[in-house]
Design a protein around this motif. Structure first.
Motif, PDB file in Angstrom:
ATOM      1  N   SER A 169      -4.645  15.088 -13.052  1.00  0.00           N
ATOM      2  CA  SER A 169      -5.573  16.001 -12.358  1.00  0.00           C
ATOM      3  C   SER A 169      -6.817  15.252 -11.897  1.00  0.00           C
ATOM      4  CB  SER A 169      -5.976  17.164 -13.279  1.00  0.00           C
ATOM      5  OG  SER A 169      -4.838  17.906 -13.660  1.00  0.00           O
ATOM      6  N   SER A 170      -6.589  14.056 -11.354  1.00  0.00           N
ATOM      7  CA  SER A 170      -7.686  13.180 -10.945  1.00  0.00           C
ATOM      8  C   SER A 170      -7.818  13.162  -9.434  1.00  0.00           C
ATOM      9  CB  SER A 170      -7.452  11.752 -11.460  1.00  0.00           C
ATOM     10  OG  SER A 170      -8.380  10.863 -10.874  1.00  0.00           O
ATOM     11  N   ALA A 171      -8.888  13.777  -8.939  1.00  0.00           N
ATOM     12  CA  ALA A 171      -9.151  13.753  -7.501  1.00  0.00           C
ATOM     13  C   ALA A 171      -9.458  12.335  -7.038  1.00  0.00           C
ATOM     14  CB  ALA A 171     -10.318  14.679  -7.171  1.00  0.00           C
ATOM     15  N   ALA A 172     -10.087  11.536  -7.912  1.00  0.00           N
ATOM     16  CA  ALA A 172     -10.430  10.162  -7.560  1.00  0.00           C
ATOM     17  C   ALA A 172      -9.175   9.331  -7.322  1.00  0.00           C
ATOM     18  CB  ALA A 172     -11.272   9.535  -8.658  1.00  0.00           C
ATOM     19  N   LEU A 173      -8.182   9.480  -8.195  1.00  0.00           N
ATOM     20  CA  LEU A 173      -6.943   8.732  -8.021  1.00  0.00           C
ATOM     21  C   LEU A 173      -6.172   9.195  -6.792  1.00  0.00           C
ATOM     22  CD1 LEU A 173      -5.499   8.247 -11.627  1.00  0.00           C
ATOM     23  CD2 LEU A 173      -5.973   6.456  -9.937  1.00  0.00           C
ATOM     24  N   ILE A 174      -6.173  10.484  -6.530  1.00  0.00           N
ATOM     25  CA  ILE A 174      -5.520  10.992  -5.324  1.00  0.00           C
ATOM     26  C   ILE A 174      -6.224  10.420  -4.092  1.00  0.00           C
ATOM     27  CG2 ILE A 174      -5.033  13.048  -3.946  1.00  0.00           C
ATOM     28  CD1 ILE A 174      -4.673  14.565  -6.609  1.00  0.00           C
ATOM     29  N   GLY A 175      -7.564  10.383  -4.139  1.00  0.00           N
ATOM     30  CA  GLY A 175      -8.328   9.787  -3.051  1.00  0.00           C
ATOM     31  C   GLY A 175      -8.016   8.311  -2.885  1.00  0.00           C
ATOM     32  N   PHE A 176      -7.828   7.617  -3.994  1.00  0.00           N
ATOM     33  CA  PHE A 176      -7.467   6.205  -3.960  1.00  0.00           C
ATOM     34  C   PHE A 176      -6.102   6.034  -3.292  1.00  0.00           C
ATOM     35  CE2 PHE A 176      -5.493   2.508  -6.167  1.00  0.00           C
ATOM     36  CZ  PHE A 176      -6.311   1.521  -5.641  1.00  0.00           C
ATOM     37  N   ASN A 233       0.805  -1.216   0.000  1.00  0.00           N
ATOM     38  CA  ASN A 233       0.000   0.000   0.000  1.00  0.00           C
ATOM     39  C   ASN A 233       0.837   1.264   0.000  1.00  0.00           C
ATOM     40  OD1 ASN A 233      -3.076  -0.398   0.129  1.00  0.00           O
ATOM     41  ND2 ASN A 233      -2.300  -2.003   1.472  1.00  0.00           N
ATOM     42  N   VAL A 234       2.046   1.208   0.548  1.00  0.00           N
ATOM     43  CA  VAL A 234       2.947   2.355   0.421  1.00  0.00           C
ATOM     44  C   VAL A 234       3.268   2.577  -1.059  1.00  0.00           C
ATOM     45  CG1 VAL A 234       5.297   3.165   0.844  1.00  0.00           C
ATOM     46  CG2 VAL A 234       3.953   2.215   2.727  1.00  0.00           C
ATOM     47  N   LEU A 235       3.587   1.477  -1.771  1.00  0.00           N
ATOM     48  CA  LEU A 235       3.856   1.563  -3.206  1.00  0.00           C
ATOM     49  C   LEU A 235       2.618   2.035  -3.962  1.00  0.00           C
ATOM     50  CD1 LEU A 235       5.682   1.033  -5.672  1.00  0.00           C
ATOM     51  CD2 LEU A 235       4.850  -1.338  -5.646  1.00  0.00           C
ATOM     52  N   GLU A 236       1.458   1.466  -3.618  1.00  0.00           N
ATOM     53  CA  GLU A 236       0.212   1.834  -4.277  1.00  0.00           C
ATOM     54  C   GLU A 236      -0.112   3.313  -4.065  1.00  0.00           C
ATOM     55  OE1 GLU A 236      -3.771  -0.621  -4.453  1.00  0.00           O
ATOM     56  OE2 GLU A 236      -3.776   0.627  -2.646  1.00  0.00           O
ATOM     57  N   ALA A 237       0.110   3.798  -2.851  1.00  0.00           N
ATOM     58  CA  ALA A 237      -0.171   5.206  -2.548  1.00  0.00           C
ATOM     59  C   ALA A 237       0.691   6.127  -3.391  1.00  0.00           C
ATOM     60  CB  ALA A 237       0.049   5.477  -1.058  1.00  0.00           C
TER      61      ALA A 237
END
Length: 214
Positions: free
Chosen positions: A42-49, A27-31
């Protein structure tokens, strides 16, 4: 319920420590990947993910801390409530992020990197959640089961972001990921309430009951 031998219990404790260590590392890598992709697109959804991955790390750290104690069962309630707070934090962020995106009518740009990392999570997280669930059930550990639910929630969020990115890229449906994210937020609140009350059950209950009957 079958009484565990000290040897079996210690083996399960080691398995929990391995699962949470893998969860933290992945999850560190995924983050990092998700938030980088989110900034680039510019994706808020991906930042939220990506921030969801941070919450999962905190949840796994809580379980890891518990199972480094001499008597892990003694710290069960504290750990479960810490995981419940992680659920509530995730729900709050996802809700605010999704509503903001809907109001501003801003959808993410096309992001192959984002699609790739969410697809990878859809492959890895269900297996990890299932393994942790089996372990938690054998230990009768609510904290381990709560952490497994956190992983399963990641599967839902991965699916929502993945579908939203695809629909936005293919059909131009900029609002799809925000709507799906709100559904995930509702699920997170429900799971958080159950964890806070100590009403934690296996998220794979039906499948596991079938296994036990075979």
């Amino acid at each position: 319920m079958t009484t565990l031998t000290p040897e079996r219990r210690e083996r399960l404790h080691r398995r929990v420590r391995f699962i949470v260590a893998f969860t933290i590392s992945y999850n560190v890598l995924e983050a990092i990947v998700a938030m980088t992709a989110g900034v680039l697109a510019s994706s808020a959804a991906l930042i939220g993910f990506g921030l969801d991955s941070v919450v999962e790390v905190l949840s796994a750290v809580a379980v890891a801390w518990q199972f480094t104690r001499k008597d892990p069962e003694r710290w069960e309630t504290v750990t479960v409530r810490a995981i419940a707070l992680a659920f509530f934090t995730l729900a709050a962020y996802v809700s605010i992020d999704a509503i903001t995106s809907l109001v501003s009518q801003e959808g993410p740009d096309h992001s192959p990197l984002g699609i790739g990392i969410t697809a990878l999570s859809l492959l890895i997280m269900p297996l990890l959640a299932w393994w942790e669930t089996r372990t938690g059930r054998e230990l009768a550990s609510k904290s381990v089961l709560a952490d497994a639910k956190q992983l399963l929630l990641c599967v839902y969020l991965s699916g929502a972001v993945f579908i939203g990115l695809l629909l936005n890229s293919v059909l131009g449906w900029w609002w799809a990921d925000s709507v799906a994210a709100l559904v995930v937020a509702v699920l997170a609140v429900r799971e958080g309430i159950e964890a806070w009350r100590g009403e934690v059950e296996s998220p794979f209950g039906v499948l596991e009951d079938d296994d036990e009957n075979d």
